[in-house]
Enzyme design. Sequence first.
Site, PDB file in Angstrom:
ATOM      1  CG  HIS A  62      -2.022   0.937   1.216  1.00 22.99           C
ATOM      2  ND1 HIS A  62      -3.229   0.622   0.633  1.00 22.99           N
ATOM      3  CD2 HIS A  62      -2.148   2.194   1.692  1.00 22.99           C
ATOM      4  CE1 HIS A  62      -4.056   1.652   0.764  1.00 22.99           C
ATOM      5  NE2 HIS A  62      -3.410   2.623   1.395  1.00 22.99           N
ATOM      6  CB  SER A  63       1.405   3.923  -2.368  1.00 27.44           C
ATOM      7  OG  SER A  63       2.186   3.011  -3.107  1.00 27.44           O
ATOM      8  CE  LYS A  72      -0.123  -1.535  -5.459  1.00 27.59           C
ATOM      9  NZ  LYS A  72      -0.970  -1.408  -4.260  1.00 27.59           N
ATOM     10  CD  GLN A  76      -7.665   0.061  -3.361  1.00 27.65           C
ATOM     11  OE1 GLN A  76      -6.534  -0.414  -3.424  1.00 27.65           O
ATOM     12  NE2 GLN A  76      -8.154   0.835  -4.306  1.00 27.65           N
ATOM     13  CD  GLU A 121       0.064  11.460  -0.978  1.00 29.02           C
ATOM     14  OE1 GLU A 121      -0.955  12.057  -1.323  1.00 29.02           O
ATOM     15  OE2 GLU A 121       0.078  10.587  -0.090  1.00 29.02           O
ATOM     16  N   GLY A 122       0.802   9.907  -4.220  1.00 27.84           N
ATOM     17  CA  GLY A 122       0.503  10.308  -5.591  1.00 27.84           C
ATOM     18  C   GLY A 122       1.070   9.367  -6.637  1.00 27.84           C
ATOM     19  NE  ARG A 127       1.643   3.171  -7.442  1.00 22.14           N
ATOM     20  CZ  ARG A 127       0.415   2.681  -7.336  1.00 22.14           C
ATOM     21  NH1 ARG A 127      -0.158   2.566  -6.152  1.00 22.14           N
ATOM     22  NH2 ARG A 127      -0.246   2.296  -8.413  1.00 22.14           N
ATOM     23  CG  ASP A 183       1.964   3.501 -10.882  1.00 24.83           C
ATOM     24  OD1 ASP A 183       2.776   3.855  -9.983  1.00 24.83           O
ATOM     25  OD2 ASP A 183       1.158   2.580 -10.715  1.00 24.83           O
ATOM     26  CB  CYS A 211      -8.776   8.415  -3.320  1.00 23.81           C
ATOM     27  SG  CYS A 211      -8.285   8.574  -1.602  1.00 23.81           S
TER      28      CYS A 211
END
Length: 173
Positions: free
Chosen positions: A48-49, A151, A67, A89-90, A125, A123, A62
């Site tokens: 989880h971010s 992921k 989640q 974040e984001g 991440r 994205d 959101c």
Amino acid sequence: MIVKLAEGNLKTKFGEYHEILFYNGQKESFALVMGEVAGAADVLCRVHSSCIFGHHFNSIECDCREQMEISQQLIQKEGRGIVIWLEQEGKGNGHFALLKSVAYKRKGLGQADAYEAVGFKKDARDYREAADILKELGVKSIRMLTDNPNKAETLTKYGIHVTGIQPTRLLSV
């Protein structure tokens, strides 16, 4: 490379977890672990971010908080699992990108497209740290709690055996 900084127990409305704080030289991240996971296979895992809007401000724009809650409920029901919290974040673009993208999201764009509309990556991440944490915890394999198949693909590239994906959107637990 990650370093374990500290650990302790955390009581939540979804049961008691063992919290382990990690540091990668720039950011802290942590794992919430319920039950025995070392050497275990098919462990439920939520990567989880961070989300300031959802977790701190209780935004209805959101579903991050929901989640997380669904994931913790599923882990509690199973009696074993891991939540890994990453400071991303984001979608890894930062809170500035999130604020800049809100107008586009309200016009109907999906979040990833809204980031791109304001000049950021859809994205940005990276899940290497999550893979390092799972290796540190000694997990044999995981079942991802996610709506994002990227992921699982990324964790697999980093050597984590992902045996399945369970969506977290609109689940009734």
